[in-house]
Write an enzyme that holds these catalytic residues in place. Structure first.
Site, PDB file in Angstrom:
ATOM      1  CD1 TRP A 114       2.174  -3.158  -6.620  1.00 34.11           C
ATOM      2  CD2 TRP A 114       0.303  -3.074  -5.387  1.00 34.11           C
ATOM      3  NE1 TRP A 114       2.353  -3.944  -5.507  1.00 34.11           N
ATOM      4  CE2 TRP A 114       1.229  -3.928  -4.741  1.00 34.11           C
ATOM      5  CE3 TRP A 114      -0.945  -2.876  -4.802  1.00 34.11           C
ATOM      6  CZ2 TRP A 114       0.946  -4.570  -3.537  1.00 34.11           C
ATOM      7  CZ3 TRP A 114      -1.229  -3.505  -3.601  1.00 34.11           C
ATOM      8  CH2 TRP A 114      -0.289  -4.349  -2.977  1.00 34.11           C
ATOM      9  CG  HIS A 128       2.419  -7.220  -8.299  1.00 30.62           C
ATOM     10  ND1 HIS A 128       1.722  -7.157  -7.117  1.00 30.62           N
ATOM     11  CD2 HIS A 128       1.469  -7.288  -9.260  1.00 30.62           C
ATOM     12  CE1 HIS A 128       0.430  -7.183  -7.348  1.00 30.62           C
ATOM     13  NE2 HIS A 128       0.250  -7.264  -8.625  1.00 30.62           N
ATOM     14  NE  ARG A 154       5.123  -1.691  -8.504  1.00 30.20           N
ATOM     15  CZ  ARG A 154       5.377  -2.106  -7.268  1.00 30.20           C
ATOM     16  NH1 ARG A 154       5.595  -1.237  -6.316  1.00 30.20           N
ATOM     17  NH2 ARG A 154       5.389  -3.403  -6.978  1.00 30.20           N
ATOM     18  CD  GLN A 168       7.667  -7.155  -7.569  1.00 26.45           C
ATOM     19  OE1 GLN A 168       6.791  -7.913  -7.994  1.00 26.45           O
ATOM     20  NE2 GLN A 168       7.398  -6.172  -6.730  1.00 26.45           N
ATOM     21  CB  VAL A 211      -1.065 -12.929   1.691  1.00 23.59           C
ATOM     22  CG1 VAL A 211      -0.328 -13.586   0.542  1.00 23.59           C
ATOM     23  CG2 VAL A 211      -0.511 -11.539   1.958  1.00 23.59           C
ATOM     24  CB  ALA A 265       2.433 -16.081  -2.262  1.00 23.44           C
TER      25      ALA A 265
HETATM   26  N1  DAH Z   1       3.521  -8.136  -5.036  1.00 21.51           N
HETATM   27  C1  DAH Z   1       3.944  -7.440  -3.821  1.00 21.51           C
HETATM   28  C2  DAH Z   1       4.559  -6.103  -4.213  1.00 21.51           C
HETATM   29  O1  DAH Z   1       4.782  -5.869  -5.356  1.00 21.51           O
HETATM   30  C3  DAH Z   1       4.934  -8.252  -3.045  1.00 21.51           C
HETATM   31  C4  DAH Z   1       4.314  -9.494  -2.452  1.00 21.51           C
HETATM   32  C5  DAH Z   1       3.834  -9.478  -1.175  1.00 21.51           C
HETATM   33  C6  DAH Z   1       4.201 -10.634  -3.211  1.00 21.51           C
HETATM   34  C7  DAH Z   1       3.242 -10.593  -0.622  1.00 21.51           C
HETATM   35  C8  DAH Z   1       3.614 -11.780  -2.676  1.00 21.51           C
HETATM   36  C9  DAH Z   1       3.137 -11.738  -1.371  1.00 21.51           C
HETATM   37  O2  DAH Z   1       3.502 -12.917  -3.387  1.00 21.51           O
HETATM   38  O3  DAH Z   1       2.587 -12.848  -0.841  1.00 21.51           O
HETATM   39  O4  DAH Z   1       4.787  -5.292  -3.366  1.00 21.51           O
END
Ligand code: DAH
Length: 297
Positions: A114, A128, A154, A168, A211, A265
């Site tokens: 990220w 994100h 990004r 997103q 997670v 999530a």
């Molecule tokens: N934030 C992650 C991304 O930008 C995507 C994501 C993955 C969000 C898993 C979530 C999650 O809330 O549980 O790639």
């Protein structure tokens, strides 16, 4: 007429009569001419100021909602119908919310995934929308269901599927016994309503620091309905999102006790969702401001 008085009486009668006749003659002529001029002006005006009430109207050019906004509203509508609230967070985020609170410590290699634009005072352009989950849990007690759709950034080269700025969608559901089965049901239903087609989803193990367990979520290929085609590399599946059960550290960082609460999530590229819905093959079109593209929606 005034000088008539000075004339001898005999002449006065004759000349007076003649003068009266001339006077009347001129008055009539003047009136006639005045009438002619009036009519001429009226006629000219009628020719010039003529309105064709049968001509077709001119349509004013009206703007309309950007395709991303249309898709955003549709998405919000579907989730709201399933009991989710729509929330927002800041685009300029602190390093804490964007990384640390989501279980990504300063030197952790996951930060490389990220990479973003770093500002002064430990601020970053958020990479994100997941930090919004933490912000919301700090202020609201479970049970809770939210989605957030917003702009993220990004630090990367742009091409047909990458932009430095995109959107997103993140979702979060927390309760006493919220589980993966609930997740599957909600997401499958969302895709079904969004694409207006029957779809199946499948979960594959994957890693995201915030997670545990984490998964990648695939959906039946819309193009071939699962049979296998060039769009899905003959697999019948399309990769749609990342998801998982909220990590205990994320609950702790949000001020919630992971012994009492659990939840899931998910997060996904929102532009990609819109691109799939409308079969758009280049993400940069959304940001080009090109009317030839925008007028198609
Ligand atoms: N934030 C992650 C991304 O930008 C995507 C994501 C993955 C969000 C898993 C979530 C999650 O809330 O549980 O790639």
């Amino acid at each position: 007429m005034k000088s008539l008085e000075k004339l001898p009486k005999a002449k006065r009668v004759k000349i007076g009569k003649e003068a009266n006749e001339i006077k009347n003659f001129l008055r009539i002529k003047f009136d006639q001419k005045a009438q002619e001029i009036k009519e001429k002006i009226k006629k000219e005006a009628e020719e010039k100021e003529w309105i064709d009430i049968t001509a077709p109207g001119k349509k004013p050019i009206l703007g309309h909602l950007h395709p991303l906004t249309q898709v955003k509203r549709k998405t919000e509508e579907i989730f709201q119908a399933m009991g989710f609230s729509v929330v927002e967070g800041p685009e300029i985020e602190t390093e804490w919310y964007n990384f640390d609170a989501l279980n990504i410590p300063p030197e952790h290699p996951a930060r490389d995934l990220w990479d973003t634009f770093y500002l002064k005072d430990k601020l970053v352009l958020r990479t994100h929308t997941t930090p919004v989950d933490v912000r919301y849990m700090e202020k609201n007690n479970p049970p809770l269901r939210i989605i957030t759709i917003g702009r993220v950034f990004r630090h990367e080269a742009t091409d047909a599927s990458h932009e430095v700025n995109f959107y997103q969608l993140d979702g979060l559901m927390v309760g006493k016994d919220v589980n993966v089965a609930n997740f599957k049901a909600v997401i499958q239903e969302f895709f079904r309503r969004f694409f207006e087609k029957p779809v199946k989803i499948r979960l594959i193990p994957s890693f995201f620091p915030f997670v545990e367990p984490g998964f990648q979520v695939d959906m039946t290929c819309l193009n071939c309905e699962g049979k296998g085609c060039s769009v899905c590399s003959q697999t019948g599946w399309l990769e749609m999102m990342g998801a998982g059960m909220v990590h205990p550290n994320v609950f702790k960082n949000s001020g919630l006790n992971p012994k009492f609460w659990q939840g899931w999530a998910f997060g996904m590229g929102f532009d990609r969702l819109a691109m799939m819905k409308y079969k758009i093959n280049d993400i940069r079109l959304f940001y080009s401001g090109d009317l030839r593209f925008l007028n198609q929606f």
